[in-house]
Scaffold this motif. Structure first.
Motif, PDB file in Angstrom:
ATOM      1  N   ARG A 329       0.864  -1.180   0.000  1.00 47.45           N
ATOM      2  CA  ARG A 329       0.000   0.000   0.000  1.00 47.45           C
ATOM      3  C   ARG A 329       0.898   1.227   0.000  1.00 47.45           C
ATOM      4  O   ARG A 329       1.846   1.313   0.774  1.00 47.45           O
ATOM      5  CB  ARG A 329      -0.887  -0.006   1.237  1.00 47.45           C
ATOM      6  N   ASP A 331       2.263   5.095   0.533  1.00 49.93           N
ATOM      7  CA  ASP A 331       2.256   5.980   1.702  1.00 49.93           C
ATOM      8  C   ASP A 331       1.237   7.094   1.535  1.00 49.93           C
ATOM      9  O   ASP A 331       1.101   7.646   0.448  1.00 49.93           O
ATOM     10  CB  ASP A 331       3.651   6.632   1.851  1.00 49.93           C
ATOM     11  N   GLN A 332       0.550   7.433   2.607  1.00 48.16           N
ATOM     12  CA  GLN A 332      -0.277   8.638   2.684  1.00 48.16           C
ATOM     13  C   GLN A 332      -1.174   8.872   1.456  1.00 48.16           C
ATOM     14  O   GLN A 332      -1.080   9.928   0.835  1.00 48.16           O
ATOM     15  CB  GLN A 332       0.618   9.882   2.836  1.00 48.16           C
TER      16      GLN A 332
ATOM     17  N   GLN B  77      -6.665 -10.620   8.628  1.00 47.26           N
ATOM     18  CA  GLN B  77      -6.386  -9.201   8.830  1.00 47.26           C
ATOM     19  C   GLN B  77      -4.970  -8.962   9.373  1.00 47.26           C
ATOM     20  O   GLN B  77      -4.501  -7.819   9.361  1.00 47.26           O
ATOM     21  CB  GLN B  77      -7.465  -8.577   9.722  1.00 47.26           C
ATOM     22  N   PRO B  81      -3.068  -4.005   5.312  1.00 50.57           N
ATOM     23  CA  PRO B  81      -2.358  -2.743   5.537  1.00 50.57           C
ATOM     24  C   PRO B  81      -2.973  -1.908   6.669  1.00 50.57           C
ATOM     25  O   PRO B  81      -2.257  -1.314   7.461  1.00 50.57           O
ATOM     26  CB  PRO B  81      -2.482  -2.005   4.197  1.00 50.57           C
ATOM     27  N   GLN B  82      -4.301  -1.836   6.743  1.00 54.74           N
ATOM     28  CA  GLN B  82      -4.911  -1.003   7.777  1.00 54.74           C
ATOM     29  C   GLN B  82      -6.303  -1.522   8.135  1.00 54.74           C
ATOM     30  O   GLN B  82      -7.186  -1.581   7.281  1.00 54.74           O
ATOM     31  CB  GLN B  82      -5.002   0.455   7.283  1.00 54.74           C
ATOM     32  N   VAL B  83      -6.479  -1.880   9.411  1.00 55.46           N
ATOM     33  CA  VAL B  83      -7.793  -2.351   9.868  1.00 55.46           C
ATOM     34  C   VAL B  83      -8.125  -1.680  11.198  1.00 55.46           C
ATOM     35  O   VAL B  83      -7.243  -1.233  11.922  1.00 55.46           O
ATOM     36  CB  VAL B  83      -7.831  -3.889  10.071  1.00 55.46           C
ATOM     37  N   ASP B  84      -9.412  -1.617  11.484  1.00 50.72           N
ATOM     38  CA  ASP B  84      -9.862  -1.134  12.783  1.00 50.72           C
ATOM     39  C   ASP B  84     -11.226  -1.750  13.051  1.00 50.72           C
ATOM     40  O   ASP B  84     -12.064  -1.823  12.140  1.00 50.72           O
ATOM     41  CB  ASP B  84      -9.951   0.406  12.756  1.00 50.72           C
ATOM     42  N   TYR B  88     -11.699  -3.280   7.172  1.00 52.32           N
ATOM     43  CA  TYR B  88     -10.587  -2.800   6.342  1.00 52.32           C
ATOM     44  C   TYR B  88     -10.792  -1.301   6.140  1.00 52.32           C
ATOM     45  O   TYR B  88     -11.908  -0.867   5.833  1.00 52.32           O
ATOM     46  CB  TYR B  88     -10.583  -3.496   4.985  1.00 52.32           C
ATOM     47  N   LEU B  89      -9.731  -0.529   6.328  1.00 52.55           N
ATOM     48  CA  LEU B  89      -9.892   0.919   6.189  1.00 52.55           C
ATOM     49  C   LEU B  89      -9.323   1.425   4.863  1.00 52.55           C
ATOM     50  O   LEU B  89      -8.244   1.008   4.439  1.00 52.55           O
ATOM     51  CB  LEU B  89      -9.203   1.642   7.351  1.00 52.55           C
TER      52      LEU B  89
ATOM     53  N   HIS C 137     -11.468   7.527  11.925  1.00 56.39           N
ATOM     54  CA  HIS C 137     -10.312   8.413  11.760  1.00 56.39           C
ATOM     55  C   HIS C 137     -10.299   9.011  10.357  1.00 56.39           C
ATOM     56  O   HIS C 137      -9.300   8.980   9.661  1.00 56.39           O
ATOM     57  CB  HIS C 137      -8.995   7.656  11.999  1.00 56.39           C
ATOM     58  N   MET C 139     -11.652   7.802   7.758  1.00 58.58           N
ATOM     59  CA  MET C 139     -11.593   6.799   6.695  1.00 58.58           C
ATOM     60  C   MET C 139     -12.919   6.029   6.622  1.00 58.58           C
ATOM     61  O   MET C 139     -13.772   6.160   7.496  1.00 58.58           O
ATOM     62  CB  MET C 139     -10.437   5.832   6.962  1.00 58.58           C
TER      63      MET C 139
END
Lengths: 484, 95, 356
Positions: A329, A331-332, B77, B81-84, B88-89, C137, C139
């Protein structure tokens, strides 16, 4: 021990001449000593290999071993392996640990085989020289200035250099056969549907097929006995009985009808390679085969056809790599489109991006009929050529590659020149028939491969034809200097 | 068929690929060459030929309607890359 | 000038299978996010789809119930587009060769007038996941539990000429899929959803106007209101000298208006092509007759029987057969109290509402 082939390894293990752990450590040491030169492995799975070896030894001790229990192998890094990184040669998956194992891997595990590591490859199997890998090019053990071929270049180099007794490869347009030819190996691309594609990261779903790369036809047959067969997880897997691929190896070739397509001996074929191929055909005549010139009139269009079908399927297959659920993924990301575009733009290399774009274009509105549909129609014509040919012959033979291994960097600037190195292998994938490459000689120190193309599900016969040649010749036994 | 810079930009957008300004020209040259190769297909008249989507002439096998999967969210998960909260975010999606 | 609306509906009915259309993950509603999304639903590298037989049976059941031809050979295709609730970057759907061909259904309006609405096709496809827009946040959160749930997309002909007709048609299909027990019809949970294609033309004109597509309308009331608003908007636009744009619009029930969808602003090029991971679905006569044998008595047949057997008015029989539960309840009561008329009154709520 590294010079032994599968049957001898298996016999030695069963006779307790050596243990699987000793064997495994031996190969791991060879990898540590030699792979810096070759770059054949992306991951060496030392820890899990020794665990598997110990388990195999326990199984051998209990008398529960099957044919290849305890025998080490290398897996192409396109097959998902639970717990061990699966990169597919890409930055996109540089740190990807698959949550499950491919059926091929599972079958090898179940047989008690030991996975030494994962071999380098062209990124997402797109390439003919192993130079598109994110992890750097692989060198050909027979000549370190030469490419090993691709996309299964790491598997080819590893087996040729005796860093692994056998390896898996995958073949979408020649990716098992061409590196086998360039590295003096015996490689088999089975009939489409014979080996499960589940867990094999898809490049072009209607063309991809996994298969063994080894130092003899007998070794290929032994691994086929492990990996071939129906898989309910793959809708395109074929539910027909799997023969014992070693059963027919010793059959005589007397009366075998070999077809030589004139289209495979035209312009573009290196004259020295042609001479080696013609000599091999004479050897087959000495073995009792009859040779007949045939024609595959549409085979000349296989490269253009392939470069529509394969990119079209890949453009869609690779859409899942979007930086959301796994993999690279960026960055930013500033917004969703930025997330997609940069994750994919940065995660894929140039050749993968070229093919995704060609495929996207070929499927896009207004161009579908002229490109994709046209290619599908040609695909039928190319397949029909083979069907017609098999009415009067048993096997088709010709060169695997128009030249011997080329130099590193020689073709990287021009994609089209690179594509033409698969000119003889692609038609087999379009038709879905099985194809092999076997060692038949050298030009200088670089090996030449003879291609055998069989009718659907005729793998056992191809292996028999290859084995009989290998009983009469010793090309396949010639190890590269420095790796004996 | 030769692809212009604008064509390449359009295709790259459709395929969600970021291509840097300086690379676009190289891609348009490469892709145009590949298309020139591909267009050799036009040498053969295929008007009477049925398209072939697949090497096997067989039908789809049907699976029984049985639940065979269990919850493996944590495993899946762990590599995301990004979960909360199990989700998946992604950057905010506007409808 | 007098304007005539032209309306066609695309109904998405989630099929009531236990497992997903291409994987063995459960389809039950309401699970914790992403706990029912398996490797196949997540589009993990290397996974492959295998088609659920029950989803095929259910699609065939629907096709037979609307008198449609069942395709002996249908093909799954990939519809390619990027969206975070679509894990593979394509949706597996059917495009050129759907499983259910042309059929039709009779709708009845409030004034008792009946009308036949054509069904163009119905095809199988996989549902997408859900984007949760609450703030994580800054997202968006993605829940893929729904990804891979089997859908039957039922496409009507542009045969409806008013919002009321559209609602009557939607209710009719809703009742039918529940009769057939192929969909639970729960609109709050999104099991039964609808997109509406709406255009207007001067009355008497043959040619259709430019249509707008209204997305994701998930109640009968909203369908009617969304269509009414869209008709009004288009007429006002044209009469004000404007032109209707072909676009996708979202109905906002809070504001009671439709607005253009930002995510659909650019023209989509879905690059459909046959899915190489799946083979053609071939159904023989035995399979189809096997499904036929499981068809229940359909609403129209039941209605006729109620009129004949119990001496009910067409109206009463229509009300009582609107849902399978109601019809069963009526028959039970009628058998017990031996007075169909009283049972009918009990049944349709004129005296007492059924409590079960």
């Amino acid at each position: 021990m590294h010079t032994l082939r599968l049957a001898a390894l298996s016999a030695g293990l069963k006779a307790k001449k050596f243990s699987s752990a000793e064997l495994t450590r031996g190969f791991l040491q060879r990898i540590a000593a030699h792979d810096k030169q070759l770059n054949a492995f992306v991951t060496v799975a030392e820890e899990s290999a020794l665990k598997q070896a110990n388990a195999a030894d326990a199984r051998l001790a209990k008398g529960q071993a099957v044919a290849l229990t305890g025998v080490p192998l290398a897996q192409k890094d396109i097959f998902c392996t639970q717990g061990v990184k699966t990169t597919c040669g890409s930055k996109m998956l540089a740190n990807f640990i698959a949550p499950y194992s491919a059926t091929v891997v599972q079958r090898c595990d179940d047989a008690g085989m030991v996975m030494l590591g994962k071999t380098n490859m062209d990124e997402f199997a797109m390439g003919s020289s192993n130079e598109t890998s994110y992890f750097g090019p692989v060198r050909n053990p027979y000549d370190l200035n030469a490419v090993p071929g691709g996309s299964s270049g790491g598997s080819a180099a590893a087996v040729a250099a005796r860093l692994a007794p056998i390896a898996t490869g995958t073949d979408t347009g020649g990716s098992i056969r061409q590196p086998a030819a360039l590295c003096n190996l015996t490689g088999l691309k089975p009939t489409y549907g014979r080996v499960s594609r589940y867990g094999m990261i898809a490049f072009a779903s209607s063309l991809d097929q996994g298969g063994p790369m080894a130092r003899s036809a007998e070794d290929v047959a032994l691994l086929m006995n492990v990996i071939a067969g129906f898989d309910s997880n793959d809708s395109t897997s074929v539910d027909t009985p799997v023969p014992d691929y070693t059963a027919d190896l010793t059959k005589s070739l007397a009366g075998l009808r070999i077809g030589i397509p004139k289209e495979f001996f035209g312009q573009g074929l290196d004259t020295k390679v042609e001479q080696v191929i013609r000599d091999a055909l004479k050897q087959y005549e000495r073995l009792g085969a009859k040779i007949k010139e045939i024609s595959l009139p549409n085979s000349g269009l296989s490269v253009p056809t392939y470069y529509v079908v394969a990119p079209a399927e890949c453009s869609s297959n690779l859409s899942r790599f979007d930086g959301v659920r796994y993999g690279y993924r960026c960055d930013q990301p500033v917004d969703l489109v930025d997330l997609y575009k940069r994750s994919r733009g940065e995660g894929f290399g140039a050749e993968v991006k070229r093919r995704i774009m060609i495929g996207t274009y070929a499927l896009s509105s207004g161009y579908y009929d002229a490109y994709y549909l046209k290619a599908q129609k040609l695909r039928r014509l190319i397949s029909d050529d083979f069907k017609n040919a098999y009415k009067e012959i048993d096997v088709i033979m010709g060169p695997t590659s128009p030249t011997v291994a080329f130099n590193l960097g020689e073709k990287t600037d021009d994609p089209v020149t690179m594509y033409l190195s698969d000119i003889y292998t692609i038609a087999v994938n379009l038709a879905g028939i099985p194809g092999m490459s076997i060692p038949v000689g050298f030009v200088g120190q670089r090996p030449v491969g003879l291609q055998l193309m069989g009718n659907y599900f005729d793998e056992a016969r191809l292996l028999n034809i290859a084995h009989q040649y290998q009983q009469a010749t010793d090309w396949h036994l010639r190890a590269p200097k420095g790796f004996e | 068929m030769s692809l212009s810079k604008a064509d390449v930009e359009k295709i790259a957008h459709l395929a969600r690929l970021a291509i840097s300004e300086q690379d676009i020209e190289l891609y348009s040259r490469n892709l145009s060459n590949i298309l020139a190769l591909v267009e050799q297909m036009n040498k053969v008249d295929t008007s009477a030929v049925l398209p072939m989507a697949h090497p096997l002439d067989t039908a789809q096998r049907l699976r029984d309607d049985v639940v065979t999967e269990t919850n493996q969210r944590e495993t899946f998960q762990a590599i995301a890359p990004q979960v909360d909260c199990g989700l998946y975010l992604v950057p905010q999606v506007l409808e | 000038m007098e304007w005539e609306p032209v309306i066609g509906l695309e109904i998405h009915a989630q099929l009531a299978t236990k497992s997903k259309i291409f994987s063995g993950a459960a389809t039950a509603y309401g699970a914790e996010p992403n706990t029912q999304a398996c490797a196949i639903d997540l589009g993990m590298p290397g996974v492959l789809p295998v088609l659920n037989k029950e989803a095929v049976r259910m699609a065939v059941k629907f096709g037979l119930a609307v008198g449609a031809k069942i395709a002996p050979r249908s093909v799954f295709a990939r519809k390619n587009y990027f969206y975070p609730d679509l894990p593979k970057g394509y949706q597996i759907s059917q495009y050129e060769l759907p499983i259910v061909g042309k059929g039709s259904i009779v709708i009845e309006l409030d004034d008792g007038v009946t009308k036949t609405v054509g069904i163009t096709r119905a095809h199988l496809e996989e549902d997408a996941g859900k984007s949760l827009h609450e703030d994580f946040h800054g997202m968006t959160g993605i829940d893929l539990n729904r990804a891979g749930t089997p859908l039957l997309e039922i496409v009507s002909e542009p045969d409806m000429r008013s919002a009321k007709e559209a609602v009557a048609y939607m209710k009719r299909i809703h009742s039918l899929v529940r009769y057939l027990e192929i969909c639970d019809g729960n609109m709050q949970e999104g099991s039964f959803r609808c997109d509406a294609n709406v255009s207007v033309r001067p009355k008497g004109q043959e040619k259709f106007g430019t249509r707008a597509e209204l997305k994701n309308i998930n109640s009968f009331r909203f369908v009617e209101r969304a269509i009414l608003h869209e008709i009004e908007r288009q007429i006002e636009l044209i009469e004000g000298g404007g032109k209707v744009k072909q676009e996708t619009r979202l109905y906002d029930p809070d504001k009671d208006e439709t607005r253009a969808m930002r995510s659909k602003e650019e023209a989509m090029d879905y690059r459909y092509f046959p899915d190489p991971d799946l083979l053609p679905v071939e159904l023989d006569a035995a399979f189809i007759s096997g499904v036929k044998a499981t068809l229940p008595e359909l609403p129209d047949q039941k209605k006729e029987r109620f009129v004949a057997q119990y001496g009910l008015s067409t109206y009463d029989a229509g009300v009582l057969t609107a849902t399978r539960e109601m019809a069963n309840y009526f028959e039970q009561v009628a058998d017990v109290c031996k007075s169909p008329k009283l049972a009918a009154e009990l049944g349709d709520g004129r005296s007492v509402r059924p409590t079960e």
